[in-house]
Design an enzyme around this catalytic site. Sequence first.
Site, short mmCIF file in Angstrom:
data_model
loop_
_atom_site.label_atom_id
_atom_site.label_comp_id
_atom_site.label_asym_id
_atom_site.label_seq_id
_atom_site.Cartn_x
_atom_site.Cartn_y
_atom_site.Cartn_z
N GLU A 161 0.82 -1.21 0.00
CA GLU A 161 0.00 0.00 0.00
C GLU A 161 0.86 1.26 0.00
O GLU A 161 0.54 2.24 -0.68
CB GLU A 161 -0.93 0.00 1.23
CG GLU A 161 -2.08 -0.98 1.14
CD GLU A 161 -3.06 -0.62 0.03
OE1 GLU A 161 -3.39 0.58 -0.10
OE2 GLU A 161 -3.48 -1.53 -0.69
N CYS B 29 -11.61 3.32 -14.58
CA CYS B 29 -11.92 4.74 -14.32
C CYS B 29 -10.62 5.52 -14.18
O CYS B 29 -10.38 6.21 -13.19
CB CYS B 29 -12.78 4.85 -13.06
SG CYS B 29 -13.69 6.41 -12.93
N CYS C 33 -15.36 3.82 -20.13
CA CYS C 33 -16.73 3.80 -19.63
C CYS C 33 -17.54 2.64 -20.21
O CYS C 33 -18.46 2.13 -19.55
CB CYS C 33 -17.41 5.13 -19.92
SG CYS C 33 -16.57 6.54 -19.15
N CYS D 181 -17.35 -0.30 -17.93
CA CYS D 181 -17.57 -0.05 -16.50
C CYS D 181 -18.92 -0.61 -16.04
O CYS D 181 -19.94 -0.40 -16.70
CB CYS D 181 -17.52 1.45 -16.23
SG CYS D 181 -17.85 1.88 -14.49
N CYS E 283 -23.64 6.38 -13.80
CA CYS E 283 -22.58 7.35 -13.52
C CYS E 283 -23.02 8.73 -14.00
O CYS E 283 -23.30 8.95 -15.18
CB CYS E 283 -21.28 6.96 -14.22
SG CYS E 283 -19.95 8.15 -14.00
#
Length: 363
Positions: A45, A201, A208, A211, A217
Amino acid sequence: MTDTPTPVLAPATFQQRLLDWFDQHGRHDLPWQQDRTPYRVWVSEIMLQQTQVTTVIPYFERFMARFPNLRRLAAAEQDEVLHLWTGLGYYARGRNLHKAARVVVEEHGGAFPLHSLDEMAALPGIGRSTAGAIIAQSQGRRAVILDGNVKRSLTRLHAVAGWPRRPAVERRLWALADHYTPNHRLADYTQAMMDLGATLCRRGTPECGRCPFSDVCVAHARGEERRFPESKPKKALPTRTTRMLLLRDARGRVLLEQRPSSGLWGGLWSLPQFDDALALQAWLDIHAPDSRLDAPGASFTHVFSHFRLEITPQPARIGSLDSIGEARRWYDPDNPDAVGLAAPVKALLASLATFTLDMPPGP
């Protein structure tokens, strides 16, 4: 204005769509997804902050090979940690990683305080979102994340206006992230949210058509995907200048000095830096009066987030130097030491040709 925009989907529907997409299209074979210990998740991370997965993977694997657990990392010298971080950038991450490992060993008996999100978030370099990711990914417990990828996806999904780091905007995004976070499959859900932003994204060219949320959206419905998230109001970056001294001895070694632990390139090894040619010459007059200057090298610019640094390399030669003082060392480019180097310094050292010097060596 309320803190939370009206959700576009019920949480259960949002979660199901996301996890169905993840099961089919998500990333399942990343190195840190194998043996998901808190330590491995934490290192990944931190490395992934502002850095792409493809860049991180080899660094992560080398880091794990050298520091397979938290105690080994805590026992290491900072130089060794920063050496393995060289080239990954944002070196404060590496320093904080090392510092946090020592805090966990000294104050928590060598085990992360996973029972407390607040205690996790208080560790050097972690913060609320990274703490949530560690808990969710390694423990499977409910914890909310809001990294850059998640911010971008939620901002577009709801067309949230304003720069995402403004406190009011960030509060709205945290509320949305919490609203959608499930009580099950937490490791998969958090990875799916990160994957959605990283693979579909994306910042410049969102896909898109692929997605799972394109039908709901708000930014997509308006044709304003690239408007969101809104950028930080721009300020012109100031330019600073520096002279970097490339002082080489008769053996071709280069003089390096260690930067202070905080500030620019904190803890890394760099070439001696000076505000101008006069300051550089004054230092040589005191510390290396027998040195000879060569013609300055071509200036180049290194860009930081808050300023531009114009660097002019200044080669110089010396037969020998009896004392180089504290926090300095001779560096052999042909047999490099395992130390952390500032990126421009690493590039300059790599560009040096085989060195010959027409002055007698010292005793």
